[in-house]
Write an enzyme that holds these catalytic residues in place. Structure first.
Site, PDB file in Angstrom:
ATOM      1  N   LYS A 155      -4.905 -54.048 -79.805  1.00 64.18           N
ATOM      2  CA  LYS A 155      -5.678 -53.191 -78.904  1.00 64.18           C
ATOM      3  C   LYS A 155      -7.017 -53.862 -78.561  1.00 64.18           C
ATOM      4  O   LYS A 155      -7.239 -55.016 -78.879  1.00 64.18           O
ATOM      5  CB  LYS A 155      -5.856 -51.805 -79.529  1.00 64.18           C
ATOM      6  CG  LYS A 155      -4.523 -51.102 -79.868  1.00 64.18           C
ATOM      7  CD  LYS A 155      -3.748 -50.650 -78.638  1.00 64.18           C
ATOM      8  CE  LYS A 155      -2.299 -50.289 -78.902  1.00 64.18           C
ATOM      9  NZ  LYS A 155      -2.071 -49.097 -79.735  1.00 64.18           N
TER      10      LYS A 155
HETATM   11  C1  LIG Z   1      -1.186 -48.103 -80.229  1.00 61.00           C
HETATM   12  C2  LIG Z   1      -0.946 -46.798 -79.593  1.00 61.00           C
HETATM   13  C3  LIG Z   1      -1.119 -45.561 -80.260  1.00 61.00           C
HETATM   14  C4  LIG Z   1      -1.534 -45.407 -81.691  1.00 61.00           C
HETATM   15  O1  LIG Z   1      -1.135 -46.404 -82.464  1.00 61.00           O
HETATM   16  P1  LIG Z   1      -1.554 -46.738 -83.967  1.00 61.00           P
HETATM   17  O2  LIG Z   1      -0.764 -47.977 -84.163  1.00 61.00           O
HETATM   18  O3  LIG Z   1      -1.096 -45.593 -84.796  1.00 61.00           O
HETATM   19  O4  LIG Z   1      -3.030 -46.957 -84.049  1.00 61.00           O
HETATM   20  C5  LIG Z   1      -0.918 -44.402 -79.539  1.00 61.00           C
HETATM   21  N1  LIG Z   1      -0.579 -44.433 -78.250  1.00 61.00           N
HETATM   22  C6  LIG Z   1      -0.414 -45.574 -77.570  1.00 61.00           C
HETATM   23  C7  LIG Z   1      -0.091 -45.522 -76.122  1.00 61.00           C
HETATM   24  C8  LIG Z   1      -0.572 -46.792 -78.226  1.00 61.00           C
HETATM   25  O5  LIG Z   1      -0.393 -47.938 -77.547  1.00 61.00           O
END
Ligand SMILES: *Cc1c(COP(=O)(O)O)cnc(C)c1O
Length: 389
Positions: free
Chosen positions: A191
């Site tokens: 991210k």
């Molecule tokens: C990465 C992501 C999340 C949450 O992910 P975690 O791996 O639990 O931090 C939620 N929604 C989307 C669209 C994502 O790409």
């Protein structure tokens, strides 16, 4: 042959490593001061009143939905083009989940389709309690319109901002909750900024923030004003409802806080890479996603859609050729309603045709701040080989 180019990766520098070392040598590995520092770094950047750090983004969606009162018999609606976590949040609360098909251009939850579905749901007495717009690939959803529908039909809005930190909509930064009750953030290493694993809710709602914070730590409070009856002394705490241990460690928070000082630079580089792709990919049998001119994308992902009618290869052949050429492509996302665990609930192919059409054509290209300008040309050349042009 040059090395494998992943689709995403973190950028850590010596400052980030030092921030983690400092915590390891300190008194608090968890429940210490780094959590508040990270929460403040994010809320300062976004312009939100409260930040509640948690173990991951999925946990933030779950607890935000629970704190908004989502329960058995209620409905949560989201986009089929998202990570499963956006939809699973509703199911953790025992609620029903449904989807709203995407806009064919931006591939974000479509406000017209949302309105049509709300009109029908009102007749059926099945209006959603929560709608979760997902800023897919970083491109903000049409938040002003979704907010107006929320006012009219009485649902709460929980933005899934996992792709979008660093972006904005009508000059309002993603995370400031201008058009929503709360925004969920993820700090997974692919991210925008990372804490290893981690997530945060930002909100301007005092009561919602308190409730999410309480649920994060077992449903326990030490605040005498919130207790049933009198406090029995300084040691005393009460469990008010069934919560969880969804805390972030100080080790993670220190990394996250250090990364936040680089958010502006990361976001600027992602925008630069997107502009380089825009230029480089002209003439190839593919198209990028449409952009809403009111939004600035966080550019978590650079998606392309293949013009399959113009080439003899399938998406799978193009994908496999790119991988064989060392390009770490991916596909975001398999429509959630087509996952076996959702088919079991009654969903099937044909229900959300724009999402399904998109999925047939989509490829995720590498996108991360440390990419070099030459890497973009390498991806372009590999795409030319893969599509046979
Ligand atoms: C990465 C992501 C999340 C949450 O992910 P975690 O791996 O639990 O931090 C939620 N929604 C989307 C669209 C994502 O790409």
């Amino acid at each position: 042959m040059s090395s494998f180019l992943p689709y995403g990766r973190q950028s850590l520098d010596a400052e980030d490593l030092q921030a983690v070392m400092d915590v390891l040598k300190s008194d608090f590995l968890t429940q210490g001061p780094a959590i508040g520092r990270f929460e403040k770094a994010v809320t300062d950047w976004c312009g939100a009143k409260h930040g509640i750090a948690m173990s991951n983004g999925t946990a933030t969606l779950h607890l935000a939905a629970k704190a908004m009162g989502l329960k058995h018999g209620d409905w949560l609606w989201t986009s089929p083009i998202t990570f499963v976590a956006s939809a699973n949040a509703g199911r953790y609360c025992g609620a029903n989940v449904d989807f709203v098909d995407v806009d064919p251009g931006t591939v974000n939850l479509c406000p017209e389709r949302l309105e049509a579905k709300l009109q029908q749901a009102e007749k059926d007495g099945k209006l959603p309690k929560i709608v979760v717009p997902v800023h897919f690939a970083g491109q903000p959803c049409a938040m002003d319109r979704i907010h107006a529908l929320g006012q009219k039909y009485g649902f709460k809005i929980l933005e899934d901002g996992a792709h979008a930190l660093g972006g904005s909509y009508e000059d309002e930064r993603i995370g400031n909750c201008r058009w929503s009750d709360a925004v969920s953030h993820s700090f997974h290493p692919v991210k925008i900024v990372t804490s290893g694993e981690g997530g945060m809710i930002t909100t301007n709602d005092d009561e919602l923030a308190w409730k999410i914070g309480m649920l994060r730590t077992h449903g326990i409070t030490r605040d005498a004003d919130r207790m049933v009856g009198e406090s029995e002394g300084p040691w005393y705490y009460q469990q008010l409802e069934l919560g969880y241990n969804f805390r972030m460690t100080d080790i993670q928070a220190a990394l996250g806080a250090s990364q936040m000082t680089k958010l502006d630079a990361f976001a600027a580089r992602r925008r630069e890479i997107a502009a380089l792709y825009d230029q480089a990919l002209g003439g190839l049998p593919l198209r990028p996603l449409a952009r809403d001119p009111k939004g600035i994308s966080g550019w978590h992902l650079y998606m392309i859609r293949l013009n399959l009618a113009e080439i003899s290869q399938t998406r799978r052949q193009v994908f496999e050729s790119l991988r064989a050429q060392g390009i770490g492509v991916n596909v975001h996302y398999i429509p959630v309603h087509l996952q076996p665990d959702y088919v079991r609930l009654g969903f099937h192919a044909g229900m959300f045709p724009e999402a399904e059409q998109y999925y047939q054509e989509a490829i995720t290209l590498p996108m991360f701040p440390a990419m070099k300008d030459e890497d973009i040309l390498r991806v372009r050349d590999a795409l030319a080989v893969a599509t046979g042009v």
